[in-house]
Design an enzyme around this catalytic site. Structure first.
Site, PDB file in Angstrom:
ATOM      1  N   GLU A  11       0.848  -1.205   0.000  1.00  0.00           N
ATOM      2  CA  GLU A  11       0.000   0.000   0.000  1.00  0.00           C
ATOM      3  C   GLU A  11       0.881   1.252   0.000  1.00  0.00           C
ATOM      4  O   GLU A  11       0.618   2.242   0.701  1.00  0.00           O
ATOM      5  CB  GLU A  11      -0.962   0.013   1.197  1.00  0.00           C
ATOM      6  CG  GLU A  11      -2.181   0.866   1.016  1.00  0.00           C
ATOM      7  CD  GLU A  11      -3.129   0.782   2.224  1.00  0.00           C
ATOM      8  OE1 GLU A  11      -2.813   1.331   3.286  1.00  0.00           O
ATOM      9  OE2 GLU A  11      -4.179   0.142   2.085  1.00  0.00           O
ATOM     10  N   HIS A  60     -15.306   1.468  17.593  1.00  0.00           N
ATOM     11  CA  HIS A  60     -13.880   1.157  17.794  1.00  0.00           C
ATOM     12  C   HIS A  60     -13.618   0.911  19.274  1.00  0.00           C
ATOM     13  O   HIS A  60     -14.305   1.455  20.131  1.00  0.00           O
ATOM     14  CB  HIS A  60     -13.055   2.349  17.295  1.00  0.00           C
ATOM     15  CG  HIS A  60     -11.629   2.054  16.983  1.00  0.00           C
ATOM     16  ND1 HIS A  60     -10.641   2.030  17.944  1.00  0.00           N
ATOM     17  CD2 HIS A  60     -11.003   1.776  15.808  1.00  0.00           C
ATOM     18  CE1 HIS A  60      -9.476   1.757  17.371  1.00  0.00           C
ATOM     19  NE2 HIS A  60      -9.676   1.590  16.067  1.00  0.00           N
TER      20      HIS A  60
END
Ligand code: UD1
Ligand code: UDP
Length: 381
Positions: free
Chosen positions: A118, A242
């Site tokens: 990436e 989260h």
């Protein structure tokens, strides 16, 4: 036999590494030593469990309220002994977390070639996302082999003077992970989600966690969600929240007790991709979700000031809307009620990958180590 050491520590790295770890383990030329830092714990283990990955080494560094310097130093210290013991011929890191950059620096200091998955994403703003834009730029400076997901990310690297021969366009391996998972339609462990899937109610899927959004901006997101639930009683908002307590404290008080908000713990990846596939609209500040949702034809509203993933913005599936409370409400309501606008954004596009990112990555690593050759690059998008 050459030794490759994938090193990762957070949920998104684990998801994007998983297909590559599987492909590395199939290679006849390479020995794979999987190392996790444990920057995340439950959210990391959840992914490794799903993909059947048992790390060879676990630095177990997580501390609640951890600082960036703490993550950096514990990772570098932990890797020091491990490198001496395992003597990897290449280290593989993914993306822009502090685990990723710390592992790259530790490998570089040890004279071990760094392979960066990436590679080349750039927002152009050093402070947003923070610290990820700086992390990925630092990693690029010390990387030997850059696995860029798209031609845009390759162009970013070339513009910074990286040698073209050291870059391979692989496609993002998140699409490999998504395609291997989403069709399985895995059952939800939370019965409320199973009921939602059966009932066909319109659904807004929300995730938020970015450090630069924590505080006032994230409280604004919470207030926006509360106001959307009041204005749109037929809509169901699903919020897999989260693990970060800072995120929970900012958002949850605003939606507490609202009948049409379904708050869950972080979902296992199989459940999350199924939820993504049944959602109507996605509201997020996540990087990975920006890449996955377009592949499933879901309109994405990105709660950030910019993005390093312009490909789906150009394709019309992603809109970057910032974190202003009123703007969030306006854009969600518009997508729910303006059919022309909705169908303009609800296009299934695959600018980020074709499911062969792992095979290209491993072939490029084999070539780097002199035991194989690259395969044709990703050209989609
Ligand atoms: C980190 C990455 C970010 C990535 C995100 C993915 C950095 C600097 N940031 O975010 O790039 O997008 O992960 O989610 O590397 N916690 C747990 N259990 C877990 C995970 C987190 O309890 O499984 C709690 C801990 O209290 C921890 C807090 O969440 O202190 C924050 O975790 P951290 O990895 O520091 O999060 P971010 O930096 O926000
Ligand atoms: N994800 C998940 N469960 C959830 C929320 C997200 O498995 O409850 C996955 C999602 O599909 C994506 C990745 O986690 O692949 C994104 O992680 P995150 O948003 O934490 O980090 P980022 O991508 O922003 O770095």
């Amino acid at each position: 036999m050459y030794t490759v050491m994938p090193i990762f520590g957070t949920r998104p790295e684990a998801i994007k590494m998983a297909p590559v770890v599987a492909a590395l383990e199939e290679s006849q030329q390479l020995r794979t030593v999987v190392t996790v830092t444990g920057q995340h714990r439950e959210m990391l283990d959840q992914v490794n469990d799903l993909f059947g990955i048992t790390p060879d080494h676990d630095l177990n560094i997580l501390q609640h309220g951890q600082t960036l310097s703490g993550i950096m130093t514990r990772t570098m210290e932990g890797l020091e002994n491990l490198f001496s013991h395992e003597k990897p011929d290449a280290v593989l890191v993914q993306g822009d977390t502090t685990t990723s950059t710390a592992a790259a620096i530790a490998a570089f200091y040890h004279g071990i070639p760094v392979v960066h998955m990436e590679a080349g994403l750039r927002s152009g703003d050093l402070l947003s996302p923070f610290p990820e834009e700086a992390n990925r730029k630092m990693t690029s400076q010390i990387t030997r082999l850059h696995l860029a997901p798209t031609s845009t990310s390759r162009a970013n690297l070339l513009a910074e003077g990286i040698n073209s021969a050291d870059i391979v366009v692989t496609g993002n391996t998140v699409i490999d992970a998504l395609l291997a998972t989403v069709d399985k339609q895995l059952p939800f462990t939370d019965h409320r989600l199973e009921e939602l899937a059966a009932g066909g109610r319109r659904t807004l899927l929300v995730t938020t966690h970015r450090r630069e959004n924590q505080g006032d901006a994230m409280r604004g997101v919470g207030r926006a969600l509360a106001r959307i639930t009041d204005a749109e009683p037929d809509l169901m908002i699903v919020l897999p929240v989260h693990r970060n307590p800072v995120v929970r404290e900012a958002v949850l008080p605003w939606v507490d007790g609202k009948p049409n908000v379904l708050v869950t713990e972080p979902l296992a990846y199989g459940e999350f991709t199924r939820l993504l596939s049944i959602a109507d609209v996605v509201l997020t500040d996540s990087g990975g979700v920006q890449e996955e949702a377009p592949s499933l034809g879901k309109p994405v509203l990105v709660m950030r000031e910019n993005t390093e993933r312009p490909e789906a913005v150009d394709a019309g599936t992603v809109l970057v809307i910032g974190t202003d409370e009123n703007r969030i409400i306006k854009e969600v309501v518009r997508l729910l009620h303006d059919e022309v606008h909705f169908s303009g954004m609800a296009n299934a596009v695959n600018p980020y990958g074709d499911g062969k990112g792992a095979a290209r990555s491993v072939a490029a690593i084999e070539e780097l180590l002199g035991v194989g050759t690259r395969i044709a690059e990703f050209t989609g998008g």
